[in-house]
Scaffold this motif. Structure first.
Motif, PDB file in Angstrom:
ATOM      1  N   GLY B  27      14.164  28.083   0.587  1.00 50.16           N
ATOM      2  CA  GLY B  27      15.420  28.039   1.306  1.00 50.16           C
ATOM      3  C   GLY B  27      16.203  26.741   1.133  1.00 50.16           C
ATOM      4  N   ASP B  28      15.595  25.779   0.481  1.00 51.30           N
ATOM      5  CA  ASP B  28      16.309  24.518   0.226  1.00 51.30           C
ATOM      6  C   ASP B  28      17.477  24.734  -0.730  1.00 51.30           C
ATOM      7  OD1 ASP B  28      14.916  22.818   1.797  1.00 51.30           O
ATOM      8  OD2 ASP B  28      13.757  21.861   0.194  1.00 51.30           O
ATOM      9  N   VAL B  29      18.555  24.020  -0.474  1.00 46.95           N
ATOM     10  CA  VAL B  29      19.617  23.925  -1.469  1.00 46.95           C
ATOM     11  C   VAL B  29      19.742  22.449  -1.813  1.00 46.95           C
ATOM     12  CG1 VAL B  29      22.048  24.291  -1.983  1.00 46.95           C
ATOM     13  CG2 VAL B  29      20.812  25.944  -0.579  1.00 46.95           C
ATOM     14  N   VAL B  30      19.208  22.103  -2.981  1.00 46.84           N
ATOM     15  CA  VAL B  30      19.138  20.704  -3.376  1.00 46.84           C
ATOM     16  C   VAL B  30      20.191  20.438  -4.444  1.00 46.84           C
ATOM     17  CG1 VAL B  30      17.691  18.923  -4.418  1.00 46.84           C
ATOM     18  CG2 VAL B  30      16.676  20.614  -2.871  1.00 46.84           C
ATOM     19  N   CYS B  31      21.076  19.490  -4.187  1.00 50.28           N
ATOM     20  CA  CYS B  31      22.036  19.098  -5.202  1.00 50.28           C
ATOM     21  C   CYS B  31      21.574  17.814  -5.867  1.00 50.28           C
ATOM     22  CB  CYS B  31      23.427  18.902  -4.592  1.00 50.28           C
ATOM     23  SG  CYS B  31      24.301  20.461  -4.405  1.00 50.28           S
ATOM     24  N   VAL B  32      21.696  17.777  -7.185  1.00 45.42           N
ATOM     25  CA  VAL B  32      21.312  16.589  -7.938  1.00 45.42           C
ATOM     26  C   VAL B  32      22.589  15.965  -8.476  1.00 45.42           C
ATOM     27  CG1 VAL B  32      19.889  15.685  -9.811  1.00 45.42           C
ATOM     28  CG2 VAL B  32      19.175  17.759  -8.590  1.00 45.42           C
ATOM     29  N   ILE B  33      22.871  14.737  -8.037  1.00 44.58           N
ATOM     30  CA  ILE B  33      24.068  14.059  -8.519  1.00 44.58           C
ATOM     31  C   ILE B  33      23.661  12.773  -9.236  1.00 44.58           C
ATOM     32  CG2 ILE B  33      25.509  15.000  -6.666  1.00 44.58           C
ATOM     33  CD1 ILE B  33      25.311  12.249  -5.293  1.00 44.58           C
ATOM     34  N   GLY B  34      24.609  12.189  -9.925  1.00 47.99           N
ATOM     35  CA  GLY B  34      24.322  10.951 -10.631  1.00 47.99           C
ATOM     36  C   GLY B  34      25.242  10.787 -11.815  1.00 47.99           C
ATOM     37  N   PRO B  35      25.333   9.553 -12.340  1.00 44.65           N
ATOM     38  CA  PRO B  35      26.210   9.308 -13.481  1.00 44.65           C
ATOM     39  C   PRO B  35      25.717  10.058 -14.715  1.00 44.65           C
ATOM     40  CG  PRO B  35      24.928   7.333 -12.934  1.00 44.65           C
ATOM     41  CD  PRO B  35      24.638   8.336 -11.880  1.00 44.65           C
ATOM     42  N   SER B  36      26.617  10.287 -15.681  1.00 45.34           N
ATOM     43  CA  SER B  36      26.187  10.996 -16.882  1.00 45.34           C
ATOM     44  C   SER B  36      25.174  10.139 -17.632  1.00 45.34           C
ATOM     45  CB  SER B  36      27.385  11.327 -17.774  1.00 45.34           C
ATOM     46  OG  SER B  36      28.072  10.169 -18.108  1.00 45.34           O
ATOM     47  N   GLY B  37      24.185  10.808 -18.191  1.00 47.56           N
ATOM     48  CA  GLY B  37      23.118  10.099 -18.881  1.00 47.56           C
ATOM     49  C   GLY B  37      22.010   9.656 -17.952  1.00 47.56           C
ATOM     50  N   ASP B 177      32.199  29.698  -4.740  1.00 43.62           N
ATOM     51  CA  ASP B 177      32.129  30.667  -3.634  1.00 43.62           C
ATOM     52  C   ASP B 177      30.894  31.555  -3.754  1.00 43.62           C
ATOM     53  OD1 ASP B 177      34.337  29.697  -2.434  1.00 43.62           O
ATOM     54  OD2 ASP B 177      35.726  31.210  -3.231  1.00 43.62           O
ATOM     55  N   VAL B 178      30.643  32.009  -4.986  1.00 44.21           N
ATOM     56  CA  VAL B 178      29.468  32.856  -5.204  1.00 44.21           C
ATOM     57  C   VAL B 178      28.197  32.072  -4.893  1.00 44.21           C
ATOM     58  CG1 VAL B 178      28.094  34.047  -6.970  1.00 44.21           C
ATOM     59  CG2 VAL B 178      30.575  34.345  -6.905  1.00 44.21           C
ATOM     60  N   MET B 179      28.177  30.819  -5.322  1.00 41.10           N
ATOM     61  CA  MET B 179      26.988  29.987  -5.080  1.00 41.10           C
ATOM     62  C   MET B 179      26.802  29.727  -3.585  1.00 41.10           C
ATOM     63  SD  MET B 179      27.440  27.403  -8.285  1.00 41.10           S
ATOM     64  CE  MET B 179      26.177  26.264  -7.725  1.00 41.10           C
ATOM     65  N   LYS B 180      27.911  29.534  -2.919  1.00 42.89           N
ATOM     66  CA  LYS B 180      27.867  29.278  -1.481  1.00 42.89           C
ATOM     67  C   LYS B 180      27.270  30.477  -0.747  1.00 42.89           C
ATOM     68  CE  LYS B 180      31.626  26.954  -0.494  1.00 42.89           C
ATOM     69  NZ  LYS B 180      33.035  26.728  -0.106  1.00 42.89           N
ATOM     70  N   GLU B 181      27.767  31.643  -1.143  1.00 39.44           N
ATOM     71  CA  GLU B 181      27.284  32.875  -0.523  1.00 39.44           C
ATOM     72  C   GLU B 181      25.782  33.058  -0.765  1.00 39.44           C
ATOM     73  OE1 GLU B 181      27.902  37.491  -1.199  1.00 39.44           O
ATOM     74  OE2 GLU B 181      29.788  36.373  -1.472  1.00 39.44           O
ATOM     75  N   LEU B 182      25.385  32.699  -1.971  1.00 40.22           N
ATOM     76  CA  LEU B 182      23.973  32.790  -2.344  1.00 40.22           C
ATOM     77  C   LEU B 182      23.125  31.861  -1.475  1.00 40.22           C
ATOM     78  CD1 LEU B 182      22.435  34.346  -4.526  1.00 40.22           C
ATOM     79  CD2 LEU B 182      22.691  32.363  -6.026  1.00 40.22           C
ATOM     80  N   PHE B 198      31.061  20.448  -2.855  1.00 37.87           N
ATOM     81  CA  PHE B 198      30.054  21.490  -2.749  1.00 37.87           C
ATOM     82  C   PHE B 198      28.733  20.896  -2.251  1.00 37.87           C
ATOM     83  CE2 PHE B 198      26.496  23.867  -4.577  1.00 37.87           C
ATOM     84  CZ  PHE B 198      26.778  25.152  -4.154  1.00 37.87           C
ATOM     85  N   ALA B 199      28.344  19.763  -2.842  1.00 37.69           N
ATOM     86  CA  ALA B 199      27.085  19.117  -2.474  1.00 37.69           C
ATOM     87  C   ALA B 199      27.090  18.773  -0.986  1.00 37.69           C
ATOM     88  CB  ALA B 199      26.870  17.851  -3.308  1.00 37.69           C
ATOM     89  N   ARG B 200      28.209  18.237  -0.541  1.00 39.90           N
ATOM     90  CA  ARG B 200      28.300  17.803   0.851  1.00 39.90           C
ATOM     91  C   ARG B 200      28.257  18.992   1.806  1.00 39.90           C
ATOM     92  NH1 ARG B 200      31.867  13.364   3.573  1.00 39.90           N
ATOM     93  NH2 ARG B 200      31.816  12.389   1.550  1.00 39.90           N
ATOM     94  N   GLU B 201      28.943  20.058   1.420  1.00 41.16           N
ATOM     95  CA  GLU B 201      29.129  21.178   2.333  1.00 41.16           C
ATOM     96  C   GLU B 201      27.951  22.149   2.341  1.00 41.16           C
ATOM     97  OE1 GLU B 201      32.250  24.882   2.853  1.00 41.16           O
ATOM     98  OE2 GLU B 201      32.718  23.272   1.443  1.00 41.16           O
ATOM     99  N   VAL B 202      27.385  22.411   1.162  1.00 43.42           N
ATOM    100  CA  VAL B 202      26.427  23.514   1.051  1.00 43.42           C
ATOM    101  C   VAL B 202      24.970  23.060   1.025  1.00 43.42           C
ATOM    102  CG1 VAL B 202      25.777  25.537  -0.310  1.00 43.42           C
ATOM    103  CG2 VAL B 202      28.173  24.871  -0.149  1.00 43.42           C
ATOM    104  N   SER B 203      24.703  21.901   0.434  1.00 40.89           N
ATOM    105  CA  SER B 203      23.300  21.532   0.251  1.00 40.89           C
ATOM    106  C   SER B 203      22.694  21.013   1.547  1.00 40.89           C
ATOM    107  CB  SER B 203      23.176  20.461  -0.835  1.00 40.89           C
ATOM    108  OG  SER B 203      23.668  19.238  -0.361  1.00 40.89           O
ATOM    109  N   ASN B 204      21.361  21.069   1.630  1.00 37.70           N
ATOM    110  CA  ASN B 204      20.711  20.438   2.763  1.00 37.70           C
ATOM    111  C   ASN B 204      20.011  19.152   2.332  1.00 37.70           C
ATOM    112  OD1 ASN B 204      18.682  21.671   1.344  1.00 37.70           O
ATOM    113  ND2 ASN B 204      17.456  22.150   3.151  1.00 37.70           N
ATOM    114  N   ARG B 205      20.017  18.904   1.004  1.00 34.55           N
ATOM    115  CA  ARG B 205      19.435  17.656   0.512  1.00 34.55           C
ATOM    116  C   ARG B 205      20.147  17.248  -0.771  1.00 34.55           C
ATOM    117  NH1 ARG B 205      13.855  16.606  -1.287  1.00 34.55           N
ATOM    118  NH2 ARG B 205      13.535  18.834  -1.051  1.00 34.55           N
ATOM    119  N   VAL B 206      20.377  15.991  -0.922  1.00 35.02           N
ATOM    120  CA  VAL B 206      21.038  15.489  -2.121  1.00 35.02           C
ATOM    121  C   VAL B 206      20.128  14.454  -2.780  1.00 35.02           C
ATOM    122  CG1 VAL B 206      23.055  14.293  -3.049  1.00 35.02           C
ATOM    123  CG2 VAL B 206      23.330  15.870  -1.123  1.00 35.02           C
TER     124      VAL B 206
END
Lengths: 233, 240
Positions: B27-37, B177-182, B198-206
């Protein structure tokens, strides 16, 4: 003109040498098609092995063997290869046509392997990844996803190989096969008419090649680009 | 359900991942962010072994995927993946794209697979495109098809590799939107993304990946509103 027709009649009809040409034509076609079939099989096996070997350690030794095969075959003139098979490797067979089919097939396979591999590599790498990510095995992805797309790159190349092969079979006479070329030469020998038999043979090859090329051109236009012909309605 | 232990990956002398430990629960929605590379995509691609890790373990539903005897294909059936470049199969219709894997792997009969595919297409508003070929679709439509294609295998986790980065700006929304619904339906998701909203709104962990390690992680609130490390602060300053 009348003189020429008389000569033609003398060389081909009255002597019934035209049947020799027909037999030679048949053998040329049989050898070409047989060798093409063998070449396609050998070529696709090698191409797939080398394609997988690019990211699989286990396949590397197999790929190395394939490389030796390709190098050896491509480094030996076709006529020498034919003589080696007829007089040494397949010595027990006196069926020259069979020896020719196998030898031309083995030769053609080495060339087709490279054509097919570049066809496989022309398919976007993301296609393999997408297939694998869905849980399909490498072979399943190859069969269902990669090959159907590679075909449109490979088919035209195979067509060109077929044209080359057709002309190359003209050396089959070296191993006692009466192919089209040999038939013409035999008629020349027996009738002392060099012009008509050789011209006839050359003309038949030319018609075959032009016909084949036209067909291939049509096929190629139908195959590319794939999307434009398959738009939904 | 999915975790990594000291995951490393090098391309020659280039150490892209230098020891990643994460634990992803159902049930986790984990977003991975970071600079390119920073190794975000490499990390994601290691999770289903599209990239072979140089070291460490990947534990999925109790099995170590890096073990030699593991049946990777079987596990991959449970891990859907969505690519930046869609990677739809151009020689198949939308419907064939979706039913191809379930049918080949004998997960369903043709009838069942097509029924399920049509339901999914309905959900993302593309039922009328079932018989269309991918080349006739827009980028946003392609990516929506790619998502439902993965869903046809009924995966336990979905991996998204920058799913909106190749899209024209006006098409980003329909995919998100599709991802959010998912996510709202409870799907476990790991999303590599540049979409901070999206990361801020939908994920529960970043997770903030930088220089091959997880530099910082936490709830979206913690990561976006109270970044601790200097690297994260300067990254957020650049992208927000």
């Amino acid at each position: 003109m009348a003189h020429w027709f008389a000569k033609l009649n003398e060389t081909f009809i009255a002597t019934e040498y035209w049947t020799l040409l027909v037999d030679g034509f048949k053998n040329t076609i049989i050898i070409t098609l047989g060798a093409l079939a063998i070449g396609v099989v050998i070529g696709s096996i090698i191409a797939v092995i080398k394609y997988f070997a690019e990211d699989s350690e286990a396949m590397k030794p197999l790929a190395a063997i394939c490389n030796v095969y390709v190098t050896v075959i491509r480094g030996i003139p076709m006529v020498v290869l034919l003589l080696v098979f007829y007089y040494i490797i397949m010595k027990s067979s006196n069926n020259g046509v069979l020896v020719a089919i196998i030898t031309f097939g083995i030769n053609s396979g080495a060339y087709m392997a490279e054509l097919m591999r570049s066809g496989l590599n022309a398919v976007d790498a993301g296609q393999m990844e997408a297939g694998r990510s869905l849980g399909l095995s490498k072979l399943q992805t190859m069969r269902k996803i990669i090959l159907p797309q590679a075909v449109r790159y490979i088919l035209p190349a195979i067509g060109n190989e077929m044209v080359a092969l057709l002309k190359e079979t003209s050396v089959a006479g070296y191993v006692a096969v009466v192919d089209l070329t040999r038939a013409g030469n035999l008629i020349r020998n027996n009738t002392y008419d060099a012009v008509n038999p050789l011209m006839a043979v050359a003309l038949i090859y030319l018609i075959l090649v032009v016909g084949l090329s036209t067909l291939l051109g049509k096929l190629e236009r139908r195959l590319t680009p794939v999307a434009q012909h398959r738009k939904s309605h | 359900m999915l975790s990594t232990e000291n995951l490393t990956k090098s391309f020659g002398s280039n150490h892209v991942l230098r020891g990643i430990n994460v634990e992803i629960n159902k049930g986790d929605v984990v977003c991975v962010i970071g600079p390119s590379g920073s190794g975000k995509s490499t990390f994601l691609r290691c999770l289903n072994l599209l990239e072979k890790p140089s070291g460490g373990k990947i534990i999925f539903e109790g099995d170590d995927l890096t073990a030699k005897k593991v049946d990777l294909d079987l596990h991959r059936q449970k891990m859907g993946m969505v690519f930046q470049q869609f990677n739809l199969f151009p020689h198949m219709t939308v419907l064939e794209n979706m039913t191809c894997a379930p049918l080949m792997l004998k997960k369903a009969t043709k009838e069942q697979a097509e029924k399920k595919a049509m339901e999914l297409l309905e959900r993302v508003g593309l039922a009328d495109k079932a018989k269309a070929y991918p080349a006739t679709l827009s980028g946003g439509q392609k990516q929506r098809v790619a998502i439902v294609r993965a869903l046809c295998m009924e995966p336990d986790v979905m991996l998204f590799d920058e799913p909106t980065s190749a899209l024209d700006p006006e098409m980003v929304g329909e995919v998100l939107d599709v991802m959010k619904e998912l996510a709202q339906a409870g799907m476990t998701m790991v999303v590599v993304t540049h979409e901070m909203g999206f990361a801020r709104e939908v994920s529960n962990r970043v997770l903030f990946l930088d220089e091959g390690i997880i530099m910082e992680q936490g709830s979206p609130e913690e990561v976006f509103s109270h970044p601790k490390s200097e690297r994260l602060q300067s990254f957020l300053n650049k992208v927000l």
